[in-house]
Scaffold this active site. Structure first.
Site, mmCIF file in Angstrom:
data_model
loop_
_atom_site.group_PDB
_atom_site.id
_atom_site.type_symbol
_atom_site.label_atom_id
_atom_site.label_comp_id
_atom_site.label_asym_id
_atom_site.label_seq_id
_atom_site.Cartn_x
_atom_site.Cartn_y
_atom_site.Cartn_z
ATOM 1 N N ASP A 11 0.832 -1.210 0.000
ATOM 2 C CA ASP A 11 0.000 0.000 0.000
ATOM 3 C C ASP A 11 0.871 1.267 0.000
ATOM 4 O O ASP A 11 1.975 1.263 0.559
ATOM 5 C CB ASP A 11 -0.905 -0.022 1.239
ATOM 6 C CG ASP A 11 -2.072 0.937 1.100
ATOM 7 O OD1 ASP A 11 -2.361 1.398 -0.033
ATOM 8 O OD2 ASP A 11 -2.707 1.226 2.128
ATOM 9 N N ASN A 59 -10.896 -3.326 -5.999
ATOM 10 C CA ASN A 59 -10.170 -2.326 -6.802
ATOM 11 C C ASN A 59 -10.830 -2.108 -8.173
ATOM 12 O O ASN A 59 -10.558 -1.113 -8.841
ATOM 13 C CB ASN A 59 -8.707 -2.731 -7.028
ATOM 14 C CG ASN A 59 -7.846 -2.642 -5.779
ATOM 15 O OD1 ASN A 59 -6.847 -3.336 -5.652
ATOM 16 N ND2 ASN A 59 -8.215 -1.763 -4.836
HETATM 17 C C1 FPP Z 1 -2.401 -0.175 -3.209
HETATM 18 O O1 FPP Z 1 -1.754 1.075 -3.180
HETATM 19 C C2 FPP Z 1 -1.752 -0.995 -4.239
HETATM 20 C C3 FPP Z 1 -2.347 -1.434 -5.372
HETATM 21 C C4 FPP Z 1 -3.787 -1.230 -5.647
HETATM 22 C C5 FPP Z 1 -1.596 -2.141 -6.435
HETATM 23 C C6 FPP Z 1 -0.116 -2.401 -6.227
HETATM 24 C C7 FPP Z 1 0.473 -2.993 -7.448
HETATM 25 C C8 FPP Z 1 1.793 -2.909 -7.763
HETATM 26 C C9 FPP Z 1 2.780 -2.217 -6.909
HETATM 27 C C10 FPP Z 1 2.284 -3.589 -9.005
HETATM 28 C C11 FPP Z 1 2.918 -4.896 -8.631
HETATM 29 C C12 FPP Z 1 3.294 -5.662 -9.804
HETATM 30 C C13 FPP Z 1 3.342 -7.018 -9.856
HETATM 31 C C14 FPP Z 1 3.812 -7.664 -11.105
HETATM 32 C C15 FPP Z 1 2.954 -7.894 -8.741
HETATM 33 P P1 FPP Z 1 -2.439 2.427 -3.648
HETATM 34 O O2 FPP Z 1 -1.873 2.836 -4.921
HETATM 35 O O3 FPP Z 1 -3.912 2.300 -3.543
HETATM 36 O O4 FPP Z 1 -1.878 3.432 -2.588
HETATM 37 P P2 FPP Z 1 -2.529 4.772 -1.991
HETATM 38 O O5 FPP Z 1 -3.273 4.305 -0.781
HETATM 39 O O6 FPP Z 1 -1.344 5.594 -1.667
HETATM 40 O O7 FPP Z 1 -3.403 5.408 -3.034
#
Ligand code: FPP
Length: 217
Positions: A11, A59
């Site tokens: 996250d 999501n």
């Molecule tokens: C939550 O953080 C994370 C996600 C919805 C996706 C995370 C995916 C990756 C890092 C790609 C990984 C790749 C592979 C191949 C496994 P957010 O972006 O919602 O964070 P925020 O709370 O700061 O908005």
């Protein structure tokens, strides 16, 4: 004891991007780089399985461009990966666009014989969905023993989940591996996922060693 199976809720990619004056898309690309650093540290410690939450069923309610950004990172990773990890996915992959689903099947096939470490990627995954699916399958097979139920979860055959780490400051599980984390050690880190590196993994493992795991005994 070192963890055999560790899970990460990655996250904070969006907030990291905003704080660096970048778009959310860049946050996910940086998130993949962080995942590679974390995996390298886990390989060093001979972890058997790393599970990561890349995209939840919830999501799907995010804006289309953000879903596309995450799927593009996942797809290009799948298509370009040529290392020693075995890569497996859990979640409703068939419901995703064909190009993403095809890239998942390809990388699973291509890495099936690898054995250095297993990367288990949760994509279009929700623990409640997984548990209810396992209940239906147990009913179909008339097998209601705990072992029979566990055989029908997406994590069947993986070692028990020893530790679960969430970055980004929130202290919740957000529908990730709810059955599997019954006796997992939980770690909540304030840092954003793209800032994760090998030293953070070393610190988590050092604290894991100190925890007194009682499994209810
Ligand atoms: C939550 O953080 C994370 C996600 C919805 C996706 C995370 C995916 C990756 C890092 C790609 C990984 C790749 C592979 C191949 C496994 P957010 O972006 O919602 O964070 P925020 O709370 O700061 O908005």
């Amino acid at each position: 004891m070192e963890p055999k199976h560790i899970a990460f809720i990655m996250d904070g990619n969006g907030r990291w991007a905003t704080a660096h004056g970048l778009g959310r898309k860049d946050g996910y690309a940086a998130g993949l780089d962080a995942l590679k650093r974390v995996l390298a540290a886990c390989v060093k410690h001979k972890v058997e399985v790393v599970s990561v939450y890349a995209f939840s069923t919830e999501n799907l309610a995010r804006p289309d461009d953000e879903i596309a950004a995450i799927m593009n990172v996942v797809k290009s990773f799948n298509l370009s990966y040529d290392g020693d990890m075995k890569i497996i996915y859990m979640g409703d992959i068939d419901a995703l666009d064909d190009d993403v689903a095809d890239s998942v099947r390809l990388v699973e096939d291509r890495t099936a014989g690898n054995s250095q470490i297993t990367l288990n990627i949760a994509l279009n995954y929700g623990a409640q969905d997984d548990i209810s699916r396992a209940c239906l399958l147990s009913y179909d097979h008339n097998d209601f023993t705990p072992k029979g139920f566990e055989k029908r979860l997406s994590t069947a055959g993986l070692p028990p989940l020893d530790a679960l780490v969430r970055t980004g400051g929130e202290k919740r599980l957000s529908n990730f591996m709810l059955y599997e984390c019954a006796y997992s050690e939980l770690f909540f880190l304030d840092k954003m996922w793209p800032d994760m590196d090998g030293d953070d993994v070393e610190r988590i493992f050092a604290e894991f060693e100190k925890r007194n795991r009682k499994f209810g005994k």
